[in-house]
Design a protein around this motif. Sequence first.
Motif, PDB file in Angstrom:
ATOM      1  N   VAL A 437       0.858  -1.189   0.000  1.00 14.09           N
ATOM      2  CA  VAL A 437       0.000   0.000   0.000  1.00 14.09           C
ATOM      3  C   VAL A 437       0.891   1.235   0.000  1.00 14.09           C
ATOM      4  N   VAL A 438       0.577   2.178  -0.883  1.00 17.71           N
ATOM      5  CA  VAL A 438       1.365   3.407  -1.015  1.00 17.71           C
ATOM      6  C   VAL A 438       0.539   4.576  -0.483  1.00 17.71           C
ATOM      7  N   LEU A 439       1.139   5.331   0.461  1.00 18.14           N
ATOM      8  CA  LEU A 439       0.462   6.494   1.031  1.00 18.14           C
ATOM      9  C   LEU A 439       1.364   7.716   0.876  1.00 18.14           C
ATOM     10  N   PRO A 440       0.903   8.764   0.198  1.00 20.43           N
ATOM     11  CA  PRO A 440       1.697   9.999   0.139  1.00 20.43           C
ATOM     12  C   PRO A 440       1.724  10.664   1.511  1.00 20.43           C
ATOM     13  N   MET A 441       2.856  11.271   1.848  1.00 18.25           N
ATOM     14  CA  MET A 441       2.964  11.914   3.160  1.00 18.25           C
ATOM     15  C   MET A 441       3.716  13.231   3.022  1.00 18.25           C
ATOM     16  N   ASP A 442       3.848  13.940   4.118  1.00 15.65           N
ATOM     17  CA  ASP A 442       4.468  15.254   4.110  1.00 15.65           C
ATOM     18  C   ASP A 442       5.385  15.398   5.324  1.00 15.65           C
TER      19      ASP A 442
END
Length: 768
Positions: A437-442
């Motif tokens: 699972v790929v989750l964009p983050m900051d």
Amino acid sequence: MAGLITGITCCLFIGLYILHEVSFDRFQQKGDRLVRVIMEYGYEGKTEKDNYTSTKVMPVFARTFAEVETGVRMELTDMIAHAGGKEVEEKNILFADSTFFRMFSFPVLQGDTATALNGPYKVLLTASTARKYFGNTNPIGQVVELGVNKEIYQVTGILADCPSNSQIPFNMVVSFSSNGQIQENTYWNANYTTYLLLKNNKLRNQLQAKIPGFMKKEMGQMNDPGAMLTYHLEPFNSIHLHSTYNGFVPGTSITYIYIIAAVALLLLCIACFTYINLSTARSAERSREVGIRKVSGAGKQQIVWQFLIESVILCLAALLISAGMIYLLMPAFNQLTGSQLQASALFTPSIIIYALSLVVVTGLLAGSYPAFILSAFQPVKVLKGFNPKTAGSWLRPTLIVFQFVISIVLIISTFVVQQQLHYIQNTNLGYNRDQIVVLPMDRQVRKSMSVLKTALLASPDVRSVSAATNAPTQIGGGYTAQTNEMQAKGGGLSVTGIIVDEDYLTTTGIKLVAGRNFTQAEAFDTNARMHLMLNETAVAALGWTPEQAINKPLYMNNDQPGRVQAVIKDFHFSTLHNPIGPLVFFNDVYRYTLLVKISGANVSQTIAHLQKVWKSQFRHRPFNYHFLDEDYNNMYQAELRTGRIVNTFSVIALVLACMGLLGLSSYTVYQRTKEIGIRKVLGATLTDITALLSKDFLKLVLIAIVTATPIAWYAMHKWLQQYVYRIHISWWVFALAGAGALVVTLLTVSSQTIKAGRQNPVKTLKAE
């Protein structure tokens, strides 16, 4: 009619699709004067090209070269947007210079393009985006908060929704000065897309000739003697179909357009051949009509025009029915091609002209041979008793061969395309893309990485968690690696680089060849790029073996030297069109992607757990995820789309060929009904009769197989050359396609011969 309707429907669908693809960006009024800047960089003669530049290129080129009228820098990104009481992870936010509207023809519904982007923190919304956040209220002067820091942007204009055939997509356009990246101090931080507007569309070659010399002087002023850097100008209007560099929107290779157009043409040919075959076969039924017309004074020209007009009218009727079919089947076609075409496009002038031309050409082509054959009949012979077997006796078998050559070529092509797509989907990439699972983050998420990992790993279905710059399908950072010897001589190796943590190898399944993995302390070492992992290709390019590479010092972009502490096995971090290049893993704090390896046993419950943890810790950013294999498939959209289209229309081609064969075999059986009756009376079995009537058609299909095999091999061999990693075409593909064609032919013809063979010979002979 069924064949004509099918052929014309397919041609119209493909025509709509091709028109959409070739019309990309044609609405740009200054498109012939626009160019995209491509960066070429490297060391010691080994260079790479990419479609990114630094922020320095546009202002320097605009000041230096008289050929340049102006330019624009762009960056397309996704950001969290807060406005009108809504919080959305907004896609396609375009940062652009204030010159954007001087170059591109995007309609502005509200606002002044001269001032809309002339300062920081200004934003224009598309009409649909404005409605999403502000409803029916006037958004001008309202504010939109963007990013995790909720920076406030003032709405200065409303744009018409971006056309689907634009290579520059956007839902918001934000002033480029807002991100602070307007410095001109380096050519190397290449993270932006640059377009130039030339004063004249004939100046591109003149400007291109000046750039290498200018950049050589610029590089001479930089303390990097071994580096090579120059730029190439790519015509804006040719990017979508001819560029090898993807932009904001994935391009479509012109090769695939040719393939799809050829499929449409071949389908139409099959439909026309079927019409001609059946028309000439039915010539006996109309021979007496022609004889009577001639006796009554009709000339040959009149009869020719009669049959041609009949054919065109039939095609026009088929066109009207096809238009209705397109309205019904458009959603299915859009799903097949991944496009967003509208059936209303049928009424655009270009499509109307195309459709009418299709009808006229098809009608004349399909009706010409029957018209000239029938008009040549002599009245005395046809009225006394005309033998229909002589009319078109050579043409019908020839057209059957052509039909099956086309069908077999398409079937073989389908097998080969599917084999290559299967190879793409199942080849050993060197990493595991399943159940990740790929989750964009900051930045705010990064600060809580340790706590986040612990919370996510609390689920037994979460195997590992890693933070990195990118997933292994999207590695694109360009760097220069130098050994001590290279630095002394001014040389270097162009490498792709990515920041990873200590769990990246475990999460992705990338293998170690030598050395050891990062520790947590090393992965988050504040001394950037001190700890390095190289792939096998990079090690070989530097002249080392994996064992020799361990603990070697290596400079990254002239920073303080790091140490190679591991060598990883090569894996495909680009498409299979390209060879595996040099790659470096290093430590740094800038990580924007979270990878979560799950078991796959309870996917919905696992995703719910991820969402619960995310929402409990990060209220500033919506939970947004996708799977890694989706990213991988997106890299091959053109191939997958073409594969689906070829598959579908290959089946249609075979069905059309069988329709013609069915009609012709039915008529042949009708002509030989009495012969069949006599043979049965004399003791012939049903098997004997089926073999007798089938053998002529099977011979034709065998000729088609022999003809189609080299054509299909050559076409597929050329297509496969675009892949560095590809399959070998197996002999059984041709054998299977040929056997399939023979079986289908036998079944089609047998269905008619068995029916005739079962008739009572008394009835068939009594009619005489």
